[in-house]
Motif scaffolding. Structure first.
Motif, PDB file in Angstrom:
ATOM      1  N   ALA A  28      66.507  42.901  59.258  1.00  0.00           N
ATOM      2  CA  ALA A  28      65.574  43.961  59.642  1.00  0.00           C
ATOM      3  C   ALA A  28      66.264  45.321  59.623  1.00  0.00           C
ATOM      4  O   ALA A  28      65.684  46.325  59.171  1.00  0.00           O
ATOM      5  N   ILE A  29      67.497  45.368  60.086  1.00  0.00           N
ATOM      6  CA  ILE A  29      68.247  46.634  60.095  1.00  0.00           C
ATOM      7  C   ILE A  29      68.527  47.092  58.667  1.00  0.00           C
ATOM      8  O   ILE A  29      68.351  48.275  58.327  1.00  0.00           O
ATOM      9  N   TRP A  30      68.964  46.164  57.816  1.00  0.00           N
ATOM     10  CA  TRP A  30      69.263  46.548  56.429  1.00  0.00           C
ATOM     11  C   TRP A  30      67.997  46.995  55.702  1.00  0.00           C
ATOM     12  O   TRP A  30      68.013  47.993  54.977  1.00  0.00           O
ATOM     13  N   ASN A  31      66.903  46.274  55.917  1.00  0.00           N
ATOM     14  CA  ASN A  31      65.646  46.678  55.293  1.00  0.00           C
ATOM     15  C   ASN A  31      65.187  48.045  55.802  1.00  0.00           C
ATOM     16  O   ASN A  31      64.625  48.851  55.047  1.00  0.00           O
ATOM     17  N   GLY A  32      65.437  48.313  57.085  1.00  0.00           N
ATOM     18  CA  GLY A  32      65.099  49.627  57.640  1.00  0.00           C
ATOM     19  C   GLY A  32      65.912  50.730  56.991  1.00  0.00           C
ATOM     20  O   GLY A  32      65.394  51.813  56.708  1.00  0.00           O
ATOM     21  N   LEU A  33      67.205  50.454  56.740  1.00  0.00           N
ATOM     22  CA  LEU A  33      68.045  51.434  56.049  1.00  0.00           C
ATOM     23  C   LEU A  33      67.527  51.682  54.635  1.00  0.00           C
ATOM     24  O   LEU A  33      67.408  52.840  54.201  1.00  0.00           O
ATOM     25  N   CYS A  34      67.210  50.614  53.913  1.00  0.00           N
ATOM     26  CA  CYS A  34      66.719  50.752  52.534  1.00  0.00           C
ATOM     27  C   CYS A  34      65.428  51.573  52.486  1.00  0.00           C
ATOM     28  O   CYS A  34      65.262  52.442  51.625  1.00  0.00           O
ATOM     29  N   SER A  35      64.526  51.309  53.418  1.00  0.00           N
ATOM     30  CA  SER A  35      63.266  52.052  53.474  1.00  0.00           C
ATOM     31  C   SER A  35      63.515  53.517  53.800  1.00  0.00           C
ATOM     32  O   SER A  35      62.864  54.409  53.239  1.00  0.00           O
ATOM     33  N   HIS A  36      64.460  53.776  54.691  1.00  0.00           N
ATOM     34  CA  HIS A  36      64.781  55.151  55.083  1.00  0.00           C
ATOM     35  C   HIS A  36      65.326  55.941  53.889  1.00  0.00           C
ATOM     36  O   HIS A  36      64.884  57.067  53.621  1.00  0.00           O
ATOM     37  N   VAL A  37      66.254  55.359  53.159  1.00  0.00           N
ATOM     38  CA  VAL A  37      66.813  56.036  51.978  1.00  0.00           C
ATOM     39  C   VAL A  37      65.707  56.307  50.953  1.00  0.00           C
ATOM     40  O   VAL A  37      65.586  57.414  50.418  1.00  0.00           O
ATOM     41  N   HIS A  38      64.883  55.297  50.690  1.00  0.00           N
ATOM     42  CA  HIS A  38      63.822  55.429  49.702  1.00  0.00           C
ATOM     43  C   HIS A  38      62.814  56.504  50.107  1.00  0.00           C
ATOM     44  O   HIS A  38      62.399  57.327  49.280  1.00  0.00           O
ATOM     45  N   ASN A  39      62.423  56.530  51.378  1.00  0.00           N
ATOM     46  CA  ASN A  39      61.437  57.505  51.836  1.00  0.00           C
ATOM     47  C   ASN A  39      61.963  58.933  51.754  1.00  0.00           C
ATOM     48  O   ASN A  39      61.227  59.853  51.376  1.00  0.00           O
ATOM     49  N   VAL A  40      63.224  59.119  52.108  1.00  0.00           N
ATOM     50  CA  VAL A  40      63.800  60.466  52.046  1.00  0.00           C
ATOM     51  C   VAL A  40      63.875  60.958  50.604  1.00  0.00           C
ATOM     52  O   VAL A  40      63.494  62.085  50.288  1.00  0.00           O
ATOM     53  N   LEU A  41      64.358  60.107  49.690  1.00  0.00           N
ATOM     54  CA  LEU A  41      64.443  60.504  48.285  1.00  0.00           C
ATOM     55  C   LEU A  41      63.056  60.742  47.695  1.00  0.00           C
ATOM     56  O   LEU A  41      62.861  61.670  46.898  1.00  0.00           O
ATOM     57  N   SER A  42      62.079  59.940  48.074  1.00  0.00           N
ATOM     58  CA  SER A  42      60.729  60.107  47.555  1.00  0.00           C
ATOM     59  C   SER A  42      60.109  61.418  48.007  1.00  0.00           C
ATOM     60  O   SER A  42      59.193  61.929  47.364  1.00  0.00           O
ATOM     61  N   GLU A 105      70.676  64.078  57.239  1.00  0.00           N
ATOM     62  CA  GLU A 105      71.639  63.130  57.774  1.00  0.00           C
ATOM     63  C   GLU A 105      70.947  61.780  57.982  1.00  0.00           C
ATOM     64  O   GLU A 105      69.733  61.709  58.157  1.00  0.00           O
ATOM     65  N   LEU A 106      71.729  60.730  57.970  1.00  0.00           N
ATOM     66  CA  LEU A 106      71.197  59.410  58.290  1.00  0.00           C
ATOM     67  C   LEU A 106      70.561  59.448  59.674  1.00  0.00           C
ATOM     68  O   LEU A 106      71.163  59.920  60.631  1.00  0.00           O
ATOM     69  N   ASN A 107      69.329  58.952  59.780  1.00  0.00           N
ATOM     70  CA  ASN A 107      68.599  58.964  61.044  1.00  0.00           C
ATOM     71  C   ASN A 107      68.610  57.547  61.640  1.00  0.00           C
ATOM     72  O   ASN A 107      67.818  56.690  61.252  1.00  0.00           O
ATOM     73  N   ILE A 108      69.538  57.332  62.564  1.00  0.00           N
ATOM     74  CA  ILE A 108      69.674  56.019  63.189  1.00  0.00           C
ATOM     75  C   ILE A 108      68.398  55.621  63.923  1.00  0.00           C
ATOM     76  O   ILE A 108      67.969  54.466  63.887  1.00  0.00           O
ATOM     77  N   MET A 109      67.749  56.597  64.568  1.00  0.00           N
ATOM     78  CA  MET A 109      66.542  56.296  65.326  1.00  0.00           C
ATOM     79  C   MET A 109      65.410  55.829  64.412  1.00  0.00           C
ATOM     80  O   MET A 109      64.616  54.960  64.784  1.00  0.00           O
ATOM     81  N   ALA A 110      65.313  56.423  63.208  1.00  0.00           N
ATOM     82  CA  ALA A 110      64.269  56.006  62.267  1.00  0.00           C
ATOM     83  C   ALA A 110      64.480  54.556  61.847  1.00  0.00           C
ATOM     84  O   ALA A 110      63.521  53.785  61.724  1.00  0.00           O
ATOM     85  N   ILE A 111      65.742  54.174  61.639  1.00  0.00           N
ATOM     86  CA  ILE A 111      66.047  52.795  61.253  1.00  0.00           C
ATOM     87  C   ILE A 111      65.788  51.848  62.417  1.00  0.00           C
ATOM     88  O   ILE A 111      65.256  50.749  62.241  1.00  0.00           O
ATOM     89  N   ALA A 112      66.147  52.273  63.627  1.00  0.00           N
ATOM     90  CA  ALA A 112      65.900  51.450  64.809  1.00  0.00           C
ATOM     91  C   ALA A 112      64.403  51.210  64.991  1.00  0.00           C
ATOM     92  O   ALA A 112      63.968  50.097  65.289  1.00  0.00           O
ATOM     93  N   SER A 113      63.611  52.258  64.798  1.00  0.00           N
ATOM     94  CA  SER A 113      62.164  52.130  64.939  1.00  0.00           C
ATOM     95  C   SER A 113      61.584  51.202  63.875  1.00  0.00           C
ATOM     96  O   SER A 113      60.732  50.348  64.168  1.00  0.00           O
ATOM     97  N   ALA A 114      62.051  51.354  62.639  1.00  0.00           N
ATOM     98  CA  ALA A 114      61.528  50.530  61.542  1.00  0.00           C
ATOM     99  C   ALA A 114      61.928  49.067  61.685  1.00  0.00           C
ATOM    100  O   ALA A 114      61.179  48.168  61.287  1.00  0.00           O
ATOM    101  N   SER A 115      63.112  48.835  62.237  1.00  0.00           N
ATOM    102  CA  SER A 115      63.628  47.459  62.329  1.00  0.00           C
ATOM    103  C   SER A 115      63.278  46.765  63.638  1.00  0.00           C
ATOM    104  O   SER A 115      63.438  45.541  63.753  1.00  0.00           O
ATOM    105  N   GLY A 116      62.843  47.540  64.631  1.00  0.00           N
ATOM    106  CA  GLY A 116      62.556  46.954  65.930  1.00  0.00           C
ATOM    107  C   GLY A 116      63.800  46.588  66.711  1.00  0.00           C
ATOM    108  O   GLY A 116      63.749  45.765  67.622  1.00  0.00           O
ATOM    109  N   GLN A 117      64.944  47.214  66.372  1.00  0.00           N
ATOM    110  CA  GLN A 117      66.217  46.930  67.040  1.00  0.00           C
ATOM    111  C   GLN A 117      66.676  48.166  67.806  1.00  0.00           C
ATOM    112  O   GLN A 117      66.206  49.275  67.568  1.00  0.00           O
ATOM    113  N   SER A 118      67.619  47.985  68.706  1.00  0.00           N
ATOM    114  CA  SER A 118      68.103  49.109  69.501  1.00  0.00           C
ATOM    115  C   SER A 118      68.970  50.040  68.650  1.00  0.00           C
ATOM    116  O   SER A 118      69.546  49.628  67.640  1.00  0.00           O
TER     117      SER A 118
END
Length: 230
Positions: A28-42, A105-118
């Motif tokens: 879930a965390i890795w998928n959240g990172l992938c989605s975050h990178v893709h959304n920012v570039l898009s 910058e990398l947004n840790i909170m965005a990844i946490a929200s997307a992955s459902g993890q702390s």
């Protein structure tokens, strides 16, 4: 995702802080990172992970007289610190990142929200994943980090690494700008506007994803990923 499942399980098995973390949480965390990178570039912006690298665009502009053609090519640059720390050789593309593209910058909170993890678990997991990736590449073993719809970071024997963008991002996107036929009036002064024509990839074979828009000049500052332990 089979390759990433094997990699995440190997990270989980290491004697660090992820041993008791469910593999589903790491996915879930890795998928959240992938989605975050893709959304920012898009959105037409770049994104940086301070201890790993930066995704952004190279921008060229050609004055055609009645309009201006803007060409944007996706670029990834591995951080010099990551290269030195793990003695890697990174294959750069023909073009560098343009400073006119804003970089987030990398947004840790965005990844946490997307992955459902702390937030704390996300920061720890990403640190351990990239620590494992660097050490694996340095050992000469093959490595592949799949960043979902954006592309993949691949290292072969001898520490030679490159980033390959997916077909949706590969190639150069073109946009044509021309003076607006309806100038805007502001403060009693008439100012010419700009109209945009459709953006299209000039060399990408696949165009399923809407290419990023052209943004006004702005310089972003790097940052984001917690430092990996050498």
């Amino acid at each position: 995702m089979g390759g990433m499942d094997k990699l995440l399980r190997e990270v989980q098995a290491r004697p660090y802080s992820l041993k008791n973390v469910p593999i589903e949480a790491l996915h879930a965390i890795w998928n959240g990172l992938c989605s975050h990178v893709h959304n920012v570039l898009s959105s037409g912006k770049g994104m940086t992970m301070n201890q790993f690298g930066t995704w952004s665009f190279h921008v060229d502009s050609v004055d055609l007289g009645t309009q201006r053609k803007v060409m944007r090519t996706p670029v990834f640059t591995l951080s010099e610190r990551f290269q030195r720390l793990y003695n890697l050789r990174f294959t750069r593309g023909p073009s560098g990142i343009s400073g006119s593209v804003p970089v987030r910058e990398l947004n840790i909170m965005a990844i946490a929200s997307a992955s459902g993890q702390s937030r704390e678990l996300v920061a720890t997991a990403l640190k351990d994943i990239f620590l494992y990736a660097g050490e694996t590449a340095m050992s000469g073993a093959p490595l592949r980090l799949d960043f979902g719809p954006t592309g993949a970071f691949v290292c072969t024997g001898g520490g030679y690494c490159k980033f390959t963008f997916s077909p949706a991002f590969a190639g150069t996107f073109e946009e044509y700008l021309r003076p607006s036929t309806a100038p805007a009036t502001r403060g009693g002064v008439t100012r010419g506007g700009t109209s945009h024509s459709r953006v299209r990839p000039s060399s990408s074979r696949h165009g399923q994803m809407a290419p990023p828009p052209v943004l006004p000049p702005e310089v972003g500052l790097p940052g984001g990923l917690p430092a990996a332990s050498p």
